[in-house]
Write a protein that holds these residues in place. Sequence first.
Motif: not given
Length: 348
Positions: A19, A22, A48-50, A77
């Motif tokens: 996490y 990221a 992005t990771e979003y 998360d």
Amino acid sequence: MEALFCQDINFVEGLVRGYRSALLTSITYQNLTQCETLEDLKLQLSATEYGNFLANVPSPLTSSTIAAKANERLVSDFKFIRQNAVEPLSTFLDYVTYPYMIDNVILLITGTLHDRDLNDLLERCHPLGLFETMPALCVATSVSELYDSVLVETPLAPYFKDCLDADDLDELNIEIIRNTLYRSWLEDFNKFVEKIGGPTRELMSDILGFEADRRAITVTVNSFDTELSKEDRQKLYPKLGQLYPEGSFALGQADDIEGVKGAVAGIEAYAAMFDQLTSATAGDNSLDDHFFEHEAKLNKRAFLQQFHCAVVYAWLRLREQEVRNITWIAECIAQNQRDRIGKFAAVL
């Protein structure tokens, strides 16, 4: 024992480090600050990771919606991490959620004091601060009933023993209760990490010590020009951190910002913050901004060691800062404040 602990935490630590990798980079932030509209920001974040976290959001897009959706990802998360945690990490994560519970309970007490509908307030509570018996609090019809329920029905019950009676509640005393609860939580949490020992104790002692110092300084500054006496103010300071005990005593005697500056002069990091504030011009970083930057540095250090619980706390705080950064950028874009868009704390 240490070998078993390392084995138990190995999966969660690997998950959290993933996490952390990221988190948005400086290059991504640079791209975000170049966006002309919130739709542009949405497009940049999708890379992005979003991902497509804003895909089903109806137009027009707002900064508050972006903040809410980003926070939903964070909460999701964290809950996944919590589901995979075993002792002592599971209890450690309980402590991590207590500040959110404190703010939620204070929100409900304040709402009851002003005759607000508690069911409406429940929707505004932070998801990480919800607990099983929380809906039961909404049955209360008076501040006294709610206060009595809190003393019995919530995990915060042990922290309320040093607080005021329900009959004494007003705006000032509610803030006293909030800070008393935070003081009790910090001291209790610190005792717990000392029992865990090892890198967890080493790293969390610094992190919690800073949080204690920040709260002591903030309480002092906010108490100026209020009815809070110096004696009562001193009782709100946590008994840990770099300022405790000499600096805490000096803070308790401060009458103005110069007094606060003198009280923290012996701590290099805090002295530098106040020196920068003294020489600052309009638009420069506030005290809170300096606190956020220092906190981010402490949290990043947690990832330099392995096999400890502190990485979860550090990741959560860094991720929260990232959400604040995204929200700040979105607000600047929406309000066309381009000259202020780069004023946020770096996470990586």
